[in-house]
Structure formats: C-alpha cells, structure tokens
Design a protein around this motif. Structure first.
Motif, PDB file in Angstrom:
ATOM      1  N   ALA A 139      47.609  70.127  12.450  1.00 33.67           N
ATOM      2  CA  ALA A 139      46.725  68.968  12.305  1.00 33.67           C
ATOM      3  C   ALA A 139      46.404  68.358  13.671  1.00 33.67           C
ATOM      4  CB  ALA A 139      47.377  67.928  11.389  1.00 33.67           C
ATOM      5  N   ALA A 140      47.427  68.247  14.530  1.00 35.50           N
ATOM      6  CA  ALA A 140      47.209  67.679  15.868  1.00 35.50           C
ATOM      7  C   ALA A 140      46.308  68.583  16.700  1.00 35.50           C
ATOM      8  CB  ALA A 140      48.550  67.467  16.559  1.00 35.50           C
ATOM      9  N   ILE A 141      46.530  69.891  16.652  1.00 36.31           N
ATOM     10  CA  ILE A 141      45.738  70.833  17.451  1.00 36.31           C
ATOM     11  C   ILE A 141      44.285  70.845  16.986  1.00 36.31           C
ATOM     12  CG2 ILE A 141      45.400  73.304  17.888  1.00 36.31           C
ATOM     13  CD1 ILE A 141      48.526  73.470  18.002  1.00 36.31           C
ATOM     14  N   ILE A 142      44.057  70.778  15.680  1.00 40.05           N
ATOM     15  CA  ILE A 142      42.687  70.739  15.169  1.00 40.05           C
ATOM     16  C   ILE A 142      41.960  69.501  15.695  1.00 40.05           C
ATOM     17  CG2 ILE A 142      41.308  70.413  13.075  1.00 40.05           C
ATOM     18  CD1 ILE A 142      43.496  72.193  11.650  1.00 40.05           C
ATOM     19  N   ARG A 143      42.638  68.357  15.693  1.00 37.72           N
ATOM     20  CA  ARG A 143      42.018  67.131  16.226  1.00 37.72           C
ATOM     21  C   ARG A 143      41.690  67.288  17.707  1.00 37.72           C
ATOM     22  NH1 ARG A 143      46.036  64.617  13.059  1.00 37.72           N
ATOM     23  NH2 ARG A 143      47.310  64.241  14.921  1.00 37.72           N
ATOM     24  N   TYR A 144      42.659  67.794  18.471  1.00 32.92           N
ATOM     25  CA  TYR A 144      42.425  68.011  19.898  1.00 32.92           C
ATOM     26  C   TYR A 144      41.239  68.955  20.126  1.00 32.92           C
ATOM     27  CZ  TYR A 144      46.746  65.892  21.785  1.00 32.92           C
ATOM     28  OH  TYR A 144      47.723  65.034  22.184  1.00 32.92           O
ATOM     29  N   ALA A 145      41.243  70.080  19.397  1.00 29.75           N
ATOM     30  CA  ALA A 145      40.214  71.099  19.593  1.00 29.75           C
ATOM     31  C   ALA A 145      38.828  70.537  19.296  1.00 29.75           C
ATOM     32  CB  ALA A 145      40.499  72.310  18.716  1.00 29.75           C
ATOM     33  N   GLN A 146      38.713  69.733  18.247  1.00 31.65           N
ATOM     34  CA  GLN A 146      37.419  69.152  17.904  1.00 31.65           C
ATOM     35  C   GLN A 146      36.981  68.120  18.942  1.00 31.65           C
ATOM     36  OE1 GLN A 146      38.250  67.836  13.875  1.00 31.65           O
ATOM     37  NE2 GLN A 146      37.560  69.780  13.006  1.00 31.65           N
ATOM     38  N   ASP A 147      37.929  67.349  19.457  1.00 34.01           N
ATOM     39  CA  ASP A 147      37.602  66.354  20.480  1.00 34.01           C
ATOM     40  C   ASP A 147      37.158  67.010  21.787  1.00 34.01           C
ATOM     41  OD1 ASP A 147      38.199  64.326  18.729  1.00 34.01           O
ATOM     42  OD2 ASP A 147      40.218  63.961  19.526  1.00 34.01           O
ATOM     43  N   TYR A 148      37.816  68.125  22.136  1.00 36.52           N
ATOM     44  CA  TYR A 148      37.540  68.784  23.408  1.00 36.52           C
ATOM     45  C   TYR A 148      36.319  69.701  23.362  1.00 36.52           C
ATOM     46  CZ  TYR A 148      41.791  67.392  25.927  1.00 36.52           C
ATOM     47  OH  TYR A 148      42.752  66.686  26.581  1.00 36.52           O
ATOM     48  N   ALA A 149      35.897  70.085  22.179  1.00 39.18           N
ATOM     49  CA  ALA A 149      34.874  71.132  22.064  1.00 39.18           C
ATOM     50  C   ALA A 149      33.572  70.773  22.779  1.00 39.18           C
ATOM     51  CB  ALA A 149      34.604  71.431  20.593  1.00 39.18           C
ATOM     52  N   GLU A 150      33.060  69.560  22.584  1.00 35.91           N
ATOM     53  CA  GLU A 150      31.824  69.123  23.231  1.00 35.91           C
ATOM     54  C   GLU A 150      30.697  70.143  23.044  1.00 35.91           C
ATOM     55  OE1 GLU A 150      32.768  68.361  27.301  1.00 35.91           O
ATOM     56  OE2 GLU A 150      34.054  66.647  26.843  1.00 35.91           O
ATOM     57  N   ASN A 151      30.527  70.608  21.817  1.00 32.05           N
ATOM     58  CA  ASN A 151      29.473  71.569  21.443  1.00 32.05           C
ATOM     59  C   ASN A 151      29.681  72.947  22.053  1.00 32.05           C
ATOM     60  OD1 ASN A 151      28.016  69.678  19.862  1.00 32.05           O
ATOM     61  ND2 ASN A 151      27.147  68.806  21.744  1.00 32.05           N
TER      62      ASN A 151
END
Length: 231
Positions: free
Chosen positions: A137-149
């Motif tokens: 759950a934490a990694i998914i949140r991080y990954a979505q925040d960092y993705a920037e499209n």
C-alpha cells in the motif's frame, strides 16, 4: 524497446556457499537489460558494504548504480539497489520509507533511456503477509506520487508464495504483472517470488526467467526479465 530485470543476488553468496561477485556481474552481462533492480545488494552486518565492489562493476559491465546518498560504502538502501546502463540519464532518485516488521525499504529513480521516461521502484518485501500488504500500500502511494505522467515499472522480490492473493491482489488493482515465471530456488525453481509490474502506458511483449549455468550457482534466486514497449 526496453528490457528490465530484477535479481536477488543474496549478497553474492552462491548456492555453493562461495561469495563471488564476479559471477553476479557475469549473470548481469548475460541478461543485458537496460535497468536492473537488485535485492540483497549489500552485506547485512558491519559497514554494510556493497556486495559487488564498485570498481569491479565499473570495469566489467556497462552498468552504474544509481546513487542513493545514504551509506558511504553501500550500493543500496536496506539491500535494494538500481543499476542502469551508463548511457542512461538520471533525473531523480530517492529512498522510500515503508512500514516494516524487520528492516525493509524500497528505492526509486526517474530515468531517461531508449526514448522512455521512466519512474522505477525497486523493492524487497517482508516475510510476513500482513506487513507485505502494508508495504504494498505504501509503495503504490509512493509510485503514484512520483510518476508525474512517466511510465512506471515496479520490480523486486515480493516474498509472496500465493498465486494471486495477499499483496499480489493489492498491486494488481493498479499495475500489470509481466508473466516471468518461477525464479526460486535457483537449483529447482518452484515459486514466483520475483516480480516485474508495469503501468497501463507499457506492455510487456516478452518475459522470462534467466536460467543460465552461471545464474543457477551465483545466487539462490534466478533473475527475471521483461521486454517493454510503449502502448
């Protein structure tokens, strides 16, 4: 096309109980991936020095580790490291603090390579199923925040023995799994512990487990790989 791989190198300790970082480099060269996520990339005790001496990696491969600016002699963060081709352009990097029962972490980077603008996460999850789900759950949140499209790839040793439950369900709500195959134990693979996941902007056109003679003795895990194209 882009080729990525994930490899738990077990601190360069082979199935013959010999610590030989040269064998790990030989396997990396066989893989010939553009980006590699490593687990157990540092020694566990003492100064936690890198399992692969930096000079050896520089002189005998086309890879460089993504700098994490955490521990001077280490390659990774809680053993997690990312290798990229020397030609790759590094845009950003960070360590990810995730909940844990035993010391765990994840790392991320944003890179430009082969025309791809990528957000990459490397991870090694807990042995406990409950904590794996919290970490996912934490990694998914991080990954979505960092993705920037950017196109997003997550790789690592998930330590999940089930076929589709636990943290696999959590990741599957947001990402696709490349169909790599069984990677553990390297002498007789019975489990899909090592995984590669990707976002909707990418498609895995090929995937597998690297089963060379060197890989069967270099670590207790076999490396997994996937070839990606833009959708």
């Amino acid at each position: 096309m882009l080729k990525v791989a994930s490899y738990n190198i077990r601190k360069a300790l082979g199935t013959d109980r010999r610590r030989n970082p040269g064998r790990i480099i030989a396997v990396l060269n066989e893989l010939d991936a553009d980006i590699v996520a490593l687990q157990e990339a540092d020694r566990r005790f003492g100064k936690r020095t890198a399992a692969i001496p930096p000079l050896l990696l520089e002189q005998h491969s086309d890879y460089r580790p993504i700098p994490l600016d955490v521990q001077i002699d280490s390659m990774g963060w809680h053993g997690n490291a990312l290798l990229v081709r020397k030609s790759a352009k590094l845009l950003a990097h960070d360590i990810l603090h995730i909940p844990y029962l035993e010391p765990r972490g994840a790392v991320m980077a944003q890179v430009m390579i082969n025309g791809f603008s990528l957000s990459i996460v490397a991870m090694h999850l807990d042995l406990s199923g409950l904590w794996r789900r919290r970490q996912a759950a934490a990694i998914i949140r991080y990954a979505q925040d960092y993705a920037e499209n950017r196109q997003t790839i997550l790789m690592g040793d998930l330590n999940e023995w089930s076929n589709g439950r636990g943290c696999l369900q959590d990741f599957a709500r947001h990402y696709h799994f490349a169909d790599c195959g069984r990677s553990f134990h390297s002498r007789r693979p019975i489990a899909r512990l090592d995984r590669i996941l990707h976002c909707d902007q990418l498609r895995a056109i090929n995937a597998g487990v690297h089963r060379s003679a060197a890989a069967r003795t270099a670590s207790d895990h076999l490396p997994v790989w996937a070839e990606m194209i833009l959708v």
